[in-house]
Design a protein around this motif. Structure first.
Motif, short mmCIF file in Angstrom:
data_model
loop_
_atom_site.label_atom_id
_atom_site.label_comp_id
_atom_site.label_asym_id
_atom_site.label_seq_id
_atom_site.Cartn_x
_atom_site.Cartn_y
_atom_site.Cartn_z
N VAL A 49 0.86 -1.18 0.00
CA VAL A 49 0.00 0.00 0.00
C VAL A 49 0.90 1.23 0.00
CG1 VAL A 49 -1.78 1.30 1.23
CG2 VAL A 49 -1.85 -1.20 1.22
N GLY A 50 0.78 2.06 -1.04
CA GLY A 50 1.63 3.23 -1.17
C GLY A 50 1.23 4.35 -0.22
N PRO A 51 2.10 5.34 -0.03
CA PRO A 51 1.79 6.46 0.86
C PRO A 51 0.69 7.35 0.28
CG PRO A 51 3.82 6.90 -0.33
CD PRO A 51 3.42 5.48 -0.67
N ARG A 52 0.07 8.11 1.15
CA ARG A 52 -1.01 9.01 0.74
C ARG A 52 -0.40 10.29 0.19
NH1 ARG A 52 -3.36 9.25 5.28
NH2 ARG A 52 -2.49 11.22 6.00
N ALA A 96 -6.73 2.44 -5.60
CA ALA A 96 -6.91 1.10 -5.06
C ALA A 96 -5.71 0.63 -4.24
CB ALA A 96 -7.16 0.11 -6.20
N ASN A 97 -4.54 1.20 -4.45
CA ASN A 97 -3.31 0.66 -3.85
C ASN A 97 -2.59 1.63 -2.93
OD1 ASN A 97 -2.70 -2.10 -5.35
ND2 ASN A 97 -3.49 -0.69 -6.90
N CYS A 98 -3.14 2.80 -2.69
CA CYS A 98 -2.46 3.78 -1.85
C CYS A 98 -3.36 4.21 -0.68
CB CYS A 98 -2.04 5.00 -2.66
SG CYS A 98 -0.85 4.62 -3.97
N GLN A 99 -2.72 4.69 0.36
CA GLN A 99 -3.46 5.16 1.54
C GLN A 99 -4.40 6.29 1.15
OE1 GLN A 99 -0.52 6.34 4.40
NE2 GLN A 99 0.38 4.31 4.53
N ARG A 100 -5.52 6.31 1.83
CA ARG A 100 -6.51 7.37 1.59
C ARG A 100 -6.63 8.23 2.83
NH1 ARG A 100 -11.44 4.02 -1.39
NH2 ARG A 100 -10.15 3.06 -3.04
N SER A 101 -7.04 9.46 2.61
CA SER A 101 -7.20 10.38 3.74
C SER A 101 -8.41 9.99 4.57
CB SER A 101 -7.38 11.81 3.22
OG SER A 101 -8.45 11.86 2.29
#
Length: 373
Positions: free
Chosen positions: A317-320, A368-373
């Protein structure tokens, strides 16, 4: 065996030959290589050698390397850099030049890059530039460097606007990959090197990908036999690609699988927050997802690769950063043309191609693959 490389095993050493005409050189892989005088016969000899290392690796291996090469050079100087991706910059490069000039290093001086990818890239770039080119030797001490960055002659420093954007293609005279140095590698840094091992399978060798899946636990446990084979196979595969496309005009770019997303993660999070291998591991999962969304591979294969990346210990999971920021950073990627982002994407049969993708689909991958706020 391909005619562009020659791999053999002599006693407990594995040797892979990079065939580039008069710039060909051997990669020597094995244990206790610092104590083997025959290993260093390709390193050259003369008045002066300079060991370029960092504050972490220097205390561990600089004196050992000096003993290994001291009978070949009248004097050996040490140049120590600060440790970390955030120091792969113009200031560190100038520090190397300052020391070489103050020590009156000449065109026959040989630089020895003792460390990981950062040290290797900066030492190679310094060698390419100093007096318009002096010889250098790669002595990689990290798994990432032994399987990838020390091989093939890509050298560079980072810029705030992009990773590895300022550099040169410049081949070493010799690569010495001593497996014993991996025993002192911190767990996180060792694990980060597995990303570069994994990437070779999906883009070049499906059978090697199967082997990695079967042997990932042995690799994580630092089993010497498994590591020796993995490093040899990665070097063989890279040697074939480099011989075909030394300056990354086309074919060689497939080795950047996962790096377009990965470099955006590294740059956006701030150099040093994510290790290069961690970012590439996450980037491979994202690139596989993009390949599946474009219909190039099955969703099942994308999931299979993602699970291997997770088993190797990487975040998936990538950074936001936000999709707009990711796209902005990826437009600075070296593969981009005319502001159009070009990705290394997978085909089902274990091959890869370089092509653009619609921003709308790329945004779906990021969401789909990164952090969300």
């Amino acid at each position: 065996m391909s005619d562009v490389i020659a791999a053999e095993q002599r006693n407990d050493k594995r040797i892979v030959q990079i065939e580039l005409g008069d710039r060909s050189y051997p990669i020597v892989i094995g244990r206790r290589l610092f104590d083997d005088a025959s290993v260093w016969s390709s390193a050259g000899e003369g008045d002066c050698a300079a060991i370029v290392t960092n504050t972490t690796v220097g205390p561990l291996y600089a004196a050992t390397l000096e003993r290994a090469i001291s009978n070949r050079f009248r004097r050996v100087i040490h140049i120590e850099l600060r440790d970390g991706e955030e120091f792969k910059d113009a200031a560190s490069l100038n520090h190397i030049f300052d020391r070489l000039l103050s020590e009156r290093a000449d065109r026959k001086t040989v630089l020895f890059a003792l460390g990981g990818g950062v040290v290797g890239d900066m030492t190679g770039f310094a060698a390419a530039c100093y007096m318009r080119g002096i010889p250098f030797v790669q002595v990689p001490t990290t798994l990432l460097a032994q399987v990838d960055s020390s091989v093939g002659g890509k050298t560079a420093i980072n810029h705030p606007l992009g990773k590895n954007m300022i550099g040169a293609f410049y081949q070493p005279r010799l690569v010495v990959a001593d497996l014993d140095t991996l025993s002192t590698l911190p767990a996180r840094e060792f694990a980060a090197g597995l990303a570069e091992v994994i990437k070779y399978g999906p883009v070049l060798d499906p059978q090697f990908f199967n082997w990695i899946e079967t042997n990932i636990d042995a690799l994580i446990a630092r089993d010497t036999d498994a590591l020796g084979y993995a490093i040899q196979r990665c070097c063989e595969l890279k040697a074939e690609v480099v011989a075909k496309d030394e300056h990354e005009a086309n074919v060689r770019a497939v080795l950047n699988f996962g790096h377009t997303f990965g470099h955006a993660i590294e740059t956006g999070a701030g150099y040093g927050v994510w290790m290069h291998g961690e970012a590439v591991g996450c980037g491979m999962a994202m690139a596989a997802d993009l390949s599946a969304r474009l219909g190039m591979i099955s969703e099942a294969f994308a999931i299979r690769l993602r699970r291997l990346v997770e088993r190797a210990g990487f975040p998936v999971v990538g950074p936001r950063l936000g999709a707009d920021r990711y796209l902005e950073l990826m437009r600075h990627d070296k593969k981009s043309e005319g502001g159009e982002i070009r990705f290394v994407l997978l085909d089902e049969d274990g091959h890869a191609s370089i092509r653009p993708a619609p921003d709308t689909i790329v945004r779906q991958v990021i969401d789909a693959n990164c952090q969300r706020s």
